[in-house]
Every structure is written in structure tokens, then in C-alpha cells.
Design an enzyme around this catalytic site. Sequence first.
Site, mmCIF file in Angstrom:
data_model
loop_
_atom_site.group_PDB
_atom_site.id
_atom_site.type_symbol
_atom_site.label_atom_id
_atom_site.label_comp_id
_atom_site.label_asym_id
_atom_site.label_seq_id
_atom_site.Cartn_x
_atom_site.Cartn_y
_atom_site.Cartn_z
ATOM 1 C CE LYS A 1 57.672 30.681 -23.408
ATOM 2 N NZ LYS A 1 57.421 31.678 -22.406
ATOM 3 N NE ARG A 2 49.815 23.833 -21.981
ATOM 4 C CZ ARG A 2 49.089 22.973 -22.678
ATOM 5 N NH1 ARG A 2 49.182 21.699 -22.463
ATOM 6 N NH2 ARG A 2 48.256 23.418 -23.601
#
Length: 470
Positions: free
Chosen positions: A239-240
Amino acid sequence: MTIRTRFAPSPTGFLHVGGARTALFNWLIARHHGGSFILRVEDTDTERSTKESTDQILDSMAWLGLDVDEGPFFQMDKLERYQTVAKDLVESGKAYNCYCSREELAAIREQQRSQGLKPRYDGTCRNRVKPPSGVNPVIRFKTPALGEVCVDDRIRGKVFFQNSELDDLVILRSDGVPTYNFSVVIDDTDMGITHVVRGDDHLNNTPRQLNIMEALGISYPEYAHVPMILGSDGARLSKRHGAVSVLAYKEAGYLPEAFLSYIIRLGWSHGDQEIFDLSELVQIFDLDHVNEAAASFDTDKLTWVNQQWIKRLSTERLVLELKRFLSVDGIETKDLMLLEKLVEIQRDRAQTFVEMVDKSRFVYQEPKQYAVKAAKKHMGHNALPVLESLMAMLGNLDEWTVDSTQFAVEEVAKQLNLKMGKVAQPLRVAITGDSASPGIGQTLLLLGQEKTLIRIKTAVQYVKGLEKIG
Ligand code: GLU
């Protein structure tokens, strides 16, 4: 031999980029060979599996157009089958009941650690003579103590694993639910899977699965473990790195064609070609051109591919997409002619549909306020005569076309002895709220005469209001 591939997601989260690429590879192999593509939902992690995740995965696959020939099948519907096979293995001496409690297992691990050994099950219950009463056992597979297992992988070549490194894995939990390595073997066999294509994070599981197949006298399917997808910083994609769920890309205005065209290149190539359509991929995709090295995900590249697809798809198709995205934005429209015009004008200017909506909103909605910088630059009191002349000139036009409106704006510039920009920019801000828009004639055409005049009038009042304050 009929080729049968499967996609076997665990419904413990959304379908992410890596999962979508695995599904695509499997789908393409099946389609290329005229085989079958099967969807199996591996929901035996009962604590983490959810119906929402399953729905999300199905929606994502539908959006991508990866249709399945069989399934979705759910492993939790097949518990009896796994239980029967596990019990058969116990009866034939290839598996055994294990009664060790959590505490005992922790103690074994602790002792191994303190001796500097790798923690693994020590086989206590292999030779247990008397089962303790009142304990519901798990079933463990008897991994051969010696020898090695060779995974003959289409991408990696032969990879060897020592049996001494693999412990007696639990195949059936005490509640009768199988573990992944066991159910996958039963299902791949029952479903007649010929090619198992999956992420290489599963490579270490494969020798365990081969040992179980060996014990059951089953012949192996072909294996291909595809490389991981990394973010641009070299870390595993997460997700980063931005959106990783397939549906998030849908919402962000990417086309399924573009998404597929981009993810196929993550680990596979066909010369330098960047843009592929699905029917072409069905012809040319093969496992031989899948790389061993990890691929890296690059959102800018995906966006570029999306733009190429926006340029190449038919107007009709883009109209439907734009209509849908406008509707998400609360703008409902039935005027297909206007949408067509919009698409024709915006298709070379927008990289995503979210951007296209942003650039098109002015056609449907009056600007709530003028962009601060643009208003400061172009809407001072010098703009008043410009706006008033424009109102007169544009108000008198009988014909509203790109050329006639453009000509009218040029005429105002001539009359006031101003450069074109000094007229077009206040007009742009007045009608769109900002200073960037397609050519002024096109912008006016999209908006139509009536709305244009109303907005210029509002702008005149705005400038007059400034004068009063100033
Ligand atoms: N359920 C596994 C996963 O989602 C699939 C592994 C496999 O394809 O065998 O990672």
C-alpha cells in the site's frame, strides 16, 4: 491433453496487482491452448476469509474481463473430501494424529532455539503409543526423513529441497479444516489442473505439496512460479506504493485494457512492445518469456499506457466510460452528442478518466469560485471592458461553432487593441473557473451560447464587486 489452469485466491483481502497478474497469466495459458480456466476460492483461513473479499475479487476479475470456465469453487464446501483423504493417509501410515498441545509445541521450539537449532516439529506423536484422552488431534503428514525433492519449475528450472529441512506439517486442523498445502494438492488433483502458475512466494511450499502427492500416488502438474512485483524503491509492492487493489485503479480512472496491457509486462516481455490487447496476448503469451527476476511496478508507466489506450479506443467506448465517471462525480447526463464532443476534445489531453472528468466538469457545473491565482492574474478591473465586449460580441452570434466563436474573440482583441491572451484568459476563467482549458473556440462550443453568456455576466458582476471594494 486439455490444458486446465486455475486461479486460487484466498479471500482475505482485495485482489491486488500481483494476484491480478497471476490470474491473467493463468487465463492466457488456458485461452491460448483452448483449455479451461478455473476459479477456486481458498477460504480455509476461516478467521480472515470474508464474503466482501470474495465479492471484491470477483468484481475485479469481471472488470478485467477474465472470465472463468468453471467455478468459483469454495474449499469450505469440500471439507468432507479433505477429511477422508487425511484419514486414509493416517490409515496407510503416511500421516498421523498429533496430540501435542500449544504449550508442548512452544516448549519444543524453545528448546531447539536454545540449542541453536531451527525450530520444527520434532515428531513426538509419530511414535506416541497411547493417545491422551480428551484431546482432539490434528493430523500431520509424515515427511520423508531423508532424500531431496526436486521442483522442476518452468521459470526457475530445477530447484532442490532437502527433506531434512521440511518438518511434519499439519494437514488437517483439529476442527477438521485442512491447511493450505494439503487442500491445494487435493483440489489441483480433483480439478485436473495441468499447470500451476503462482507467485514465487509459494515456491517453498511446493516440495511439501510434491511429497503429499507422492504419498497419494498422484502425478504432478507442471509448475511455474512467477517473480514478485516490487515497488519503485525495490521493496515488495504494498500500500505504501499507492493503490494496490485492482478496483482502486478502476476508481482512479484507468481502463481495464490499459491495466492488463501494463501488468502483462511485469515479468513477461515480447520484444519492446508496450501496448497489447487481450486477443493479441492470447495468441502470443507463453511461459517461456517470463523472467526469473522480480519486476517493478511503475505508476507513471501505467498512466502512460492508460493514455495510449484512451487515444486508441473508439469514441463510443470512451463516451460510456466518461458517462460513468461523470455519474460517480454526481453529474448525470443523457446528451451523448455533447459527450462525444467532449471525448474528441479531451482524449489527447487526459491521462485518466478522473482527469478527464476534472477537465470536463465546467461544461456541466458553473465554477463555484475562480481559482485564486487565475483570478488574481486575469480578473482584475482591466478585465471589465474585455468581458463586456465579449458579452456583446458572443451574444450577437447566430451560429455557435469553433470558428465563429474563435473569430468573435479575435475581433474583441482587435477592437480593444489587446493580444489574444489578454482576452481569451479572462474568458477562460469566467467560463471554466481556471486558466487552462482546450482551445477557446472548442471550450465555447462545449459550453454553448446560453451558459457562456450567463457565466460572463457573473464574471462582470464579480469584477464590478472588486472595484467597489478596491
Ligand atoms: N491461496 C493461495 C494464495 O492466495 C494460492 C496459492 C496457489 O496458487 O497455490 O496465495
